[in-house]
Design an enzyme around this catalytic site. Structure first.
Site, PDB file in Angstrom:
ATOM      1  N   CYS A  16      68.747  74.269  62.301  1.00 54.05           N
ATOM      2  CA  CYS A  16      67.718  75.056  61.641  1.00 54.05           C
ATOM      3  C   CYS A  16      66.815  75.661  62.715  1.00 54.05           C
ATOM      4  CB  CYS A  16      66.895  74.200  60.678  1.00 54.05           C
ATOM      5  SG  CYS A  16      65.750  75.172  59.661  1.00 54.05           S
ATOM      6  N   CYS A  20      60.142  72.140  60.018  1.00 55.15           N
ATOM      7  CA  CYS A  20      59.267  71.635  58.970  1.00 55.15           C
ATOM      8  C   CYS A  20      59.080  70.123  59.140  1.00 55.15           C
ATOM      9  CB  CYS A  20      59.843  71.946  57.595  1.00 55.15           C
ATOM     10  SG  CYS A  20      60.107  73.715  57.313  1.00 55.15           S
ATOM     11  N   CYS A  23      60.755  67.684  56.604  1.00 54.93           N
ATOM     12  CA  CYS A  23      62.169  67.917  56.301  1.00 54.93           C
ATOM     13  C   CYS A  23      62.940  66.614  56.133  1.00 54.93           C
ATOM     14  CB  CYS A  23      62.803  68.754  57.409  1.00 54.93           C
ATOM     15  SG  CYS A  23      64.562  69.114  57.116  1.00 54.93           S
TER      16      CYS A  23
END
Length: 283
Positions: A16, A20, A23
């Protein structure tokens, strides 16, 4: 045969380009399948009776040959869906993929740039880019006659539970907004979970803040921690079914080794929870 209305979520990659903090899909110990094996799994799932497949990650558009896999899935009869952070989508991509895509979901947790940066969701440009992505989808559907169902996914955390995202959500012209209570998964996000954790009351406050959106055509799907447990049929990047039973992930044997039916018997899945979180829906 498995109910054809159920959705299989194929998490193609752990890679990714966002970070985040909350996550729960890092898949630290999993390998990635080559396209040939991923396509074989897609075919096995279709043969077993599944009709809808959702590609996720990580960020699915970082998976090599993703467009090819999506087109193949549509060719063999799947209703196709993507959950993406949208960062790698441009107008040319939309034009190429529109005939093969039924559902597009974009993940964006705030209409505030600073909040997104604090969450680790890119550099804050997701607010404007998410709007552009849905605008490109609308324009392409008008031009080509494609029909793409649009949805937004947002995770409610300590950083955004007081925010009113109504104006942002209305500006997207979407059909469906999935609102998740941030979920702790052992081995994925437990180290810093206290930075994001919210109470059930805070989650309810966020939902109440946005209770007026349905009159603008936005269907809100609320998923608290209880509804997220065992309500998803998920395949990880190494080609195994997995579940989030008891706050951690458990996985099956590889689908390509034991077959779909036996692999399904090795994980927990609640059709009742799937139904309660409005998993069955028409587009």
């Amino acid at each position: 045969m498995i109910n054809s209305g159920l959705t299989v979520n194929f998490h193609l990659t752990k890679n990714c380009n966002f970070r985040c903090g909350f996550c729960f899909a890092h898949f630290k110990q999993t390998a990635h399948l080559e396209y040939k094996n991923s396509a074989s799994i897609v075919q096995e799932l279709r043969n077993f009776g599944f009709r809808k497949i959702n590609f996720a990650g990580g960020e699915p558009l970082l998976y090599r040959n993703f467009n090819l896999l999506l087109k193949y899935s549509k060719k063999i009869g799947f209703i196709t869906s993507i959950i993406t952070n949208g960062s790698r989508i441009d107008q040319n991509w939309v034009k190429d993929i529109a005939p093969h895509l039924d559902i597009l979901g974009v993940s964006c947790d705030s209409g505030n740039r600073e909040t997104l940066q604090l969450l680790g969701r890119g550099n804050g440009t997701s607010v404007d880019h998410t709007k552009r992505v849905f605008e490109w989808i609308d324009e392409e559907c008008i031009k080509s006659g494609a029909r793409i169902y649009k949805k937004l996914n947002s995770v409610v955390t300590k950083l955004n539970w007081k925010e009113n995202m109504s104006d942002f959500v209305k500006s997207l012209n979407i059909h469906r907004w999935k609102v998740f209570q941030v979920l702790r998964i052992e081995g994925e996000n437990e180290m810093n979970f206290s930075d994001y954790q919210i109470s059930n009351e805070e989650y309810s406050f966020f939902l109440k803040t946005h209770s007026g959106l349905p009159k603008y055509g936005v269907k809100i799907i609320a998923e608290d921690n209880s509804l997220m447990t065992n309500s998803y049929l998920m395949v990880n990047p190494s080609g195994r079914f997995y579940d989030n039973n008891s706050g951690r992930y458990y996985e099956s044997d590889p689908i390509l080794e034991v077959g779909v039916e036996k692999a399904l018997q090795q994980i927990h899945f609640s059709k009742e929870n799937f139904t309660q979180r409005n998993g069955f829906y028409s587009i």
